[in-house]
Design an enzyme around this catalytic site. Structure first.
Site, short mmCIF file in Angstrom:
data_model
loop_
_atom_site.label_atom_id
_atom_site.label_comp_id
_atom_site.label_asym_id
_atom_site.label_seq_id
_atom_site.Cartn_x
_atom_site.Cartn_y
_atom_site.Cartn_z
N GLN A 162 -8.65 -20.68 45.85
CA GLN A 162 -8.20 -19.34 46.20
C GLN A 162 -7.11 -18.89 45.23
O GLN A 162 -6.33 -19.68 44.72
CB GLN A 162 -7.70 -19.30 47.64
CG GLN A 162 -8.81 -19.51 48.64
CD GLN A 162 -8.30 -19.54 50.05
OE1 GLN A 162 -7.22 -20.04 50.33
NE2 GLN A 162 -9.09 -19.00 50.96
N ARG A 173 0.85 -18.36 50.71
CA ARG A 173 0.03 -19.53 51.03
C ARG A 173 -1.43 -19.20 50.81
O ARG A 173 -1.90 -18.12 51.13
CB ARG A 173 0.23 -19.95 52.50
CG ARG A 173 -0.52 -21.25 52.84
CD ARG A 173 -0.49 -21.54 54.32
NE ARG A 173 -1.10 -20.49 55.11
CZ ARG A 173 -2.42 -20.28 55.21
NH1 ARG A 173 -3.28 -21.04 54.56
NH2 ARG A 173 -2.90 -19.29 55.96
N VAL A 174 -2.13 -20.17 50.23
CA VAL A 174 -3.59 -20.14 50.15
C VAL A 174 -4.08 -21.45 50.73
O VAL A 174 -3.37 -22.45 50.72
CB VAL A 174 -4.11 -19.94 48.70
CG1 VAL A 174 -3.82 -18.53 48.20
CG2 VAL A 174 -3.53 -20.97 47.74
N SER A 175 -5.30 -21.43 51.24
CA SER A 175 -5.84 -22.62 51.92
C SER A 175 -6.38 -23.67 50.96
O SER A 175 -6.35 -24.86 51.24
CB SER A 175 -6.94 -22.22 52.90
OG SER A 175 -6.40 -21.37 53.88
N THR A 176 -6.91 -23.22 49.80
CA THR A 176 -7.50 -24.17 48.86
C THR A 176 -7.10 -23.82 47.43
O THR A 176 -6.67 -22.70 47.15
CB THR A 176 -9.04 -24.14 48.92
OG1 THR A 176 -9.50 -22.87 48.44
CG2 THR A 176 -9.55 -24.37 50.34
#
Length: 178
Positions: free
Chosen positions: A13, A7-10
């Site tokens: 990333q 998972r990445v937030s944006t």
């Protein structure tokens, strides 16, 4: 099967660090782009729902999968009840063992503490900056000098034209609807 969750937030990333670590040890990788505090994580939820006894959910780091200690412990318990193991690669933690389960519990608590301290320090820093007269947020679109000049221009032209001249889009949008 060993199922990897990244998972990445944006969108800005990069998942390369996580993917490089998980690809060689996982049978599948599932990537999600959204904030850890999002109320719904569709890919994570789908991955967890599809796990069966004997599978291992693999993540690079604890904060890639869980929001806080309670969330991590609840999910780990549900996985364990279903016969699913959980592995945190960056820490060498595997909940298939008693020592791994203990390490997981401690790491989950430390990760939540770290996130809370970061939030606390950020709020304190913003409060101090505000008290010291620091302007928070993005810089103003126009300087005081440009505002004075814009006011002078308003005597000879329309607000719409002044907004366009200074590229002040918020004001321009008011006139686009016309």
């Amino acid at each position: 099967m060993r199922i990897g969750y990244l998972r990445v937030s944006t969108e800005d990333q990069n998942i390369a660090r996580q993917a490089d670590a998980l690809r060689p040890i996982c049978d599948e990788l599932h990537v999600e782009t959204l904030s850890a505090v999002a109320k719904s994580r569709p890919i994570f939820e789908k991955v967890v729902a599809g796990l069966t006894a004997g599978d291992t959910l693999v993540v690079w780091d604890l904060d890639r999968a869980f929001r806080n200690t309670k969330d991590a412990l609840i999910h780990a318990d549900h996985l364990k009840e279903r016969g699913v193991n959980f592995q945190i690669v960056s820490l060498g933690v595997d909940t298939a063992t008693a020592d791994g389960r203990l390490a997981f519990t401690v790491v989950a608590a430390v990760a939540e503490h770290e996130r809370n301290k970061l939030s606390e320090r950020t709020k304190q820093g913003l409060a101090v900056a505000k008290r010291n007269g620091v302007r928070l947020g993005p810089p103003p679109k126009m300087t005081d000098r440009k505002i004075r000049n814009a006011m002078l221009r308003l005597m000879s032209t329309s607000l719409k034209d002044v907004a366009k001249y200074y590229h002040v889009q918020e004001i321009q949008k008011l006139f686009e609807a016309e």
